[in-house]
Design a protein around this motif. Structure first.
Motif, PDB file in Angstrom:
ATOM      1  N   VAL A 240      -3.568   3.745  -2.073  1.00 22.77           N
ATOM      2  CA  VAL A 240      -3.733   2.863  -3.232  1.00 22.77           C
ATOM      3  C   VAL A 240      -2.823   1.667  -3.001  1.00 22.77           C
ATOM      4  CG1 VAL A 240      -4.400   4.677  -4.852  1.00 22.77           C
ATOM      5  CG2 VAL A 240      -1.986   4.124  -4.560  1.00 22.77           C
ATOM      6  N   GLY A 241      -3.223   0.526  -3.521  1.00 18.50           N
ATOM      7  CA  GLY A 241      -2.419  -0.654  -3.276  1.00 18.50           C
ATOM      8  C   GLY A 241      -2.552  -1.697  -4.359  1.00 18.50           C
ATOM      9  N   GLN A 242      -1.767  -2.754  -4.183  1.00 19.00           N
ATOM     10  CA  GLN A 242      -1.797  -3.892  -5.088  1.00 19.00           C
ATOM     11  C   GLN A 242      -1.678  -5.162  -4.260  1.00 19.00           C
ATOM     12  OE1 GLN A 242       0.868  -3.608  -8.382  1.00 19.00           O
ATOM     13  NE2 GLN A 242       0.360  -5.619  -9.157  1.00 19.00           N
ATOM     14  N   ILE A 243      -2.533  -6.125  -4.566  1.00 16.96           N
ATOM     15  CA  ILE A 243      -2.544  -7.386  -3.825  1.00 16.96           C
ATOM     16  C   ILE A 243      -1.347  -8.240  -4.232  1.00 16.96           C
ATOM     17  CG2 ILE A 243      -3.817  -9.541  -3.442  1.00 16.96           C
ATOM     18  CD1 ILE A 243      -6.390  -7.853  -3.801  1.00 16.96           C
ATOM     19  N   ASN A 244      -0.622  -8.723  -3.235  1.00 23.28           N
ATOM     20  CA  ASN A 244       0.508  -9.636  -3.471  1.00 23.28           C
ATOM     21  C   ASN A 244       0.035 -11.080  -3.580  1.00 23.28           C
ATOM     22  OD1 ASN A 244       2.301  -7.459  -3.231  1.00 23.28           O
ATOM     23  ND2 ASN A 244       2.454  -7.745  -1.022  1.00 23.28           N
TER      24      ASN A 244
ATOM     25  N   VAL B 105      -4.629  -4.639  10.900  1.00 20.64           N
ATOM     26  CA  VAL B 105      -3.802  -3.942  11.881  1.00 20.64           C
ATOM     27  C   VAL B 105      -2.791  -3.109  11.098  1.00 20.64           C
ATOM     28  CG1 VAL B 105      -2.129  -4.207  13.753  1.00 20.64           C
ATOM     29  CG2 VAL B 105      -4.088  -5.757  13.601  1.00 20.64           C
ATOM     30  N   VAL B 106      -2.708  -1.828  11.428  1.00 23.10           N
ATOM     31  CA  VAL B 106      -1.785  -0.924  10.744  1.00 23.10           C
ATOM     32  C   VAL B 106      -0.349  -1.353  11.030  1.00 23.10           C
ATOM     33  CG1 VAL B 106      -0.997   1.471  10.577  1.00 23.10           C
ATOM     34  CG2 VAL B 106      -3.430   0.979  10.866  1.00 23.10           C
ATOM     35  N   THR B 107       0.442  -1.447   9.978  1.00 25.37           N
ATOM     36  CA  THR B 107       1.856  -1.797  10.091  1.00 25.37           C
ATOM     37  C   THR B 107       2.680  -0.522   9.932  1.00 25.37           C
ATOM     38  OG1 THR B 107       1.926  -2.276   7.726  1.00 25.37           O
ATOM     39  CG2 THR B 107       1.504  -4.131   9.203  1.00 25.37           C
TER      40      THR B 107
ATOM     41  N   VAL C 112       0.835  -1.203   0.000  1.00 21.08           N
ATOM     42  CA  VAL C 112       0.000   0.000   0.000  1.00 21.08           C
ATOM     43  C   VAL C 112       0.869   1.252   0.000  1.00 21.08           C
ATOM     44  CG1 VAL C 112      -1.720   1.278   1.338  1.00 21.08           C
ATOM     45  CG2 VAL C 112      -1.846  -1.179   1.231  1.00 21.08           C
ATOM     46  N   ARG C 113       0.464   2.245  -0.774  1.00 23.30           N
ATOM     47  CA  ARG C 113       1.073   3.576  -0.734  1.00 23.30           C
ATOM     48  C   ARG C 113       0.033   4.543  -0.195  1.00 23.30           C
ATOM     49  NH1 ARG C 113       0.482   8.050  -3.240  1.00 23.30           N
ATOM     50  NH2 ARG C 113       2.119   9.586  -3.390  1.00 23.30           N
ATOM     51  N   TRP C 114       0.360   5.170   0.943  1.00 22.51           N
ATOM     52  CA  TRP C 114      -0.549   6.089   1.616  1.00 22.51           C
ATOM     53  C   TRP C 114      -0.436   7.478   0.987  1.00 22.51           C
ATOM     54  CZ3 TRP C 114      -3.913   3.974   4.920  1.00 22.51           C
ATOM     55  CH2 TRP C 114      -3.624   2.695   5.386  1.00 22.51           C
TER      56      TRP C 114
ATOM     57  N   ARG D 124       6.182   6.327   2.379  1.00 18.43           N
ATOM     58  CA  ARG D 124       4.742   6.274   2.629  1.00 18.43           C
ATOM     59  C   ARG D 124       4.121   4.939   2.194  1.00 18.43           C
ATOM     60  NH1 ARG D 124       4.889  10.753  -0.353  1.00 18.43           N
ATOM     61  NH2 ARG D 124       3.088  10.177  -1.598  1.00 18.43           N
ATOM     62  N   THR D 125       4.899   3.855   2.228  1.00 20.73           N
ATOM     63  CA  THR D 125       4.363   2.542   1.865  1.00 20.73           C
ATOM     64  C   THR D 125       4.386   1.604   3.067  1.00 20.73           C
ATOM     65  OG1 THR D 125       6.482   1.629   1.127  1.00 20.73           O
ATOM     66  CG2 THR D 125       5.144   2.782  -0.529  1.00 20.73           C
ATOM     67  N   SER D 126       3.544   0.609   2.997  1.00 21.78           N
ATOM     68  CA  SER D 126       3.526  -0.431   4.026  1.00 21.78           C
ATOM     69  C   SER D 126       2.950  -1.707   3.428  1.00 21.78           C
ATOM     70  CB  SER D 126       2.717   0.002   5.256  1.00 21.78           C
ATOM     71  OG  SER D 126       1.372   0.251   4.934  1.00 21.78           O
ATOM     72  N   GLU D 127       3.200  -2.804   4.120  1.00 20.20           N
ATOM     73  CA  GLU D 127       2.642  -4.098   3.755  1.00 20.20           C
ATOM     74  C   GLU D 127       1.505  -4.383   4.722  1.00 20.20           C
ATOM     75  OE1 GLU D 127       3.752  -5.806   1.039  1.00 20.20           O
ATOM     76  OE2 GLU D 127       5.139  -4.140   0.746  1.00 20.20           O
ATOM     77  N   ILE D 128       0.352  -4.782   4.197  1.00 22.09           N
ATOM     78  CA  ILE D 128      -0.799  -5.064   5.049  1.00 22.09           C
ATOM     79  C   ILE D 128      -1.360  -6.440   4.718  1.00 22.09           C
ATOM     80  CG2 ILE D 128      -1.396  -2.613   5.295  1.00 22.09           C
ATOM     81  CD1 ILE D 128      -3.731  -3.152   3.294  1.00 22.09           C
TER      82      ILE D 128
END
Length: 108
Positions: free
Chosen positions: A95-99, A48-50, A8-10, A56-60
Motif C-alpha cells: 500500500v502506498g501514498q503518492i508524494n 525499479v525496486v529500491t 510504499v509499505r510492503w 518494510r517501506t521504500s520510496e519508489i
C-alpha cells in the motif's frame, strides 16, 4: 514521461504480501489500484525496486506501463496525497501514498 513518486509499505506474507522480498534494482511490473470511485480499473505500472527498510517501506518512482490515451487519462487522475494499492493478481503486496507527480519531459 510522467512519474509518480511515492512512499510504499510492503505487506508481509502473513498479510497477503509476497513470500519472498523483491531485490533492489529489479524492474517490477505490478498493477495499481486506486479509490474505485475515482477509477475502478487496475493498470500496470513499472518501476525499479529500491531498498526496502526494516520497517518494510521504500520510496519508489513509478510510471504507466502502457503509453496510450486511456492510460494517460488514468495517470492524470493521480495526485499528491492519493493512496493506492500494488497488486500481483488479486494479492495486495503493498500500500502506498503518492508524494508528488513529475513530468520528466519538462511538460508540467
Amino acid at each position: 514521461m510522467k512519474h509518480a513518486n511515492a512512499h510504499v509499505r510492503w505487506n508481509t506474507f502473513a498479510e497477503g504480501g509476497r513470500k519472498t522480498p523483491l531485490q533492489p534494482g529489479l524492474m517490477y511490473y505490478p498493477h495499481i489500484s486506486i479509490d474505485p470511485q475515482i477509477d475502478s480499473q487496475e493498470w500496470s505500472v513499472c518501476f525499479v525496486v529500491t531498498p526496502i527498510g526494516p520497517d518494510r517501506t521504500s520510496e519508489i518512482s513509478f510510471s504507466m506501463l502502457a503509453d496510450n490515451e486511456e492510460a494517460n487519462r488514468f495517470f492524470d487522475k493521480l495526485h499528491a496525497g492519493m493512496k493506492f494499492k500494488l497488486l500481483e493478481g488479486q494479492k495486495i503486496v503493498a500500500v502506498g501514498q503518492i508524494n508528488c507527480i513529475e513530468d520528466k519531459t519538462g511538460n508540467d
